[in-house]
Write a protein that holds these residues in place. Sequence first.
Motif: not given
Ligand code: FES
Length: 99
Positions: A56-58, A60-63
């Motif tokens: 997500c680059m924001m 949210v997803c924690f990936d």
């Molecule tokens: S890319 Fe989704 S939280 Fe960092």
Amino acid sequence: MFKTIEDHAADTVGITVEGVPHRVPANISVAAAALLCGLGSVRETPVTGVGRLPYCMMGVCFDCLMKINGQPNQRACQVMVAADMTVERQLGAAEFEEF
Ligand code: FES
């Protein structure tokens, strides 16, 4: 695979990614730097060990969880690069210090 749109060559910082020194634009996130440095994954999941990349680059997803300057479980998309920063892939579940 990934490259910057603008030329940031004059404004870069030196970081170490997986033990390899790199120069990256000074105004990008660690997740973006990891992609620019060509990492195939930034972490491996604790259960199956599957490699993951930022999604997500924001925040949210924690990936994008990585070990940044020795601190595990850092969302790399929420941390800006800084000079002499050390970035490592997070393999499985991180260990925590007990208080
Ligand atoms: S890319 Fe989704 S939280 Fe960092």
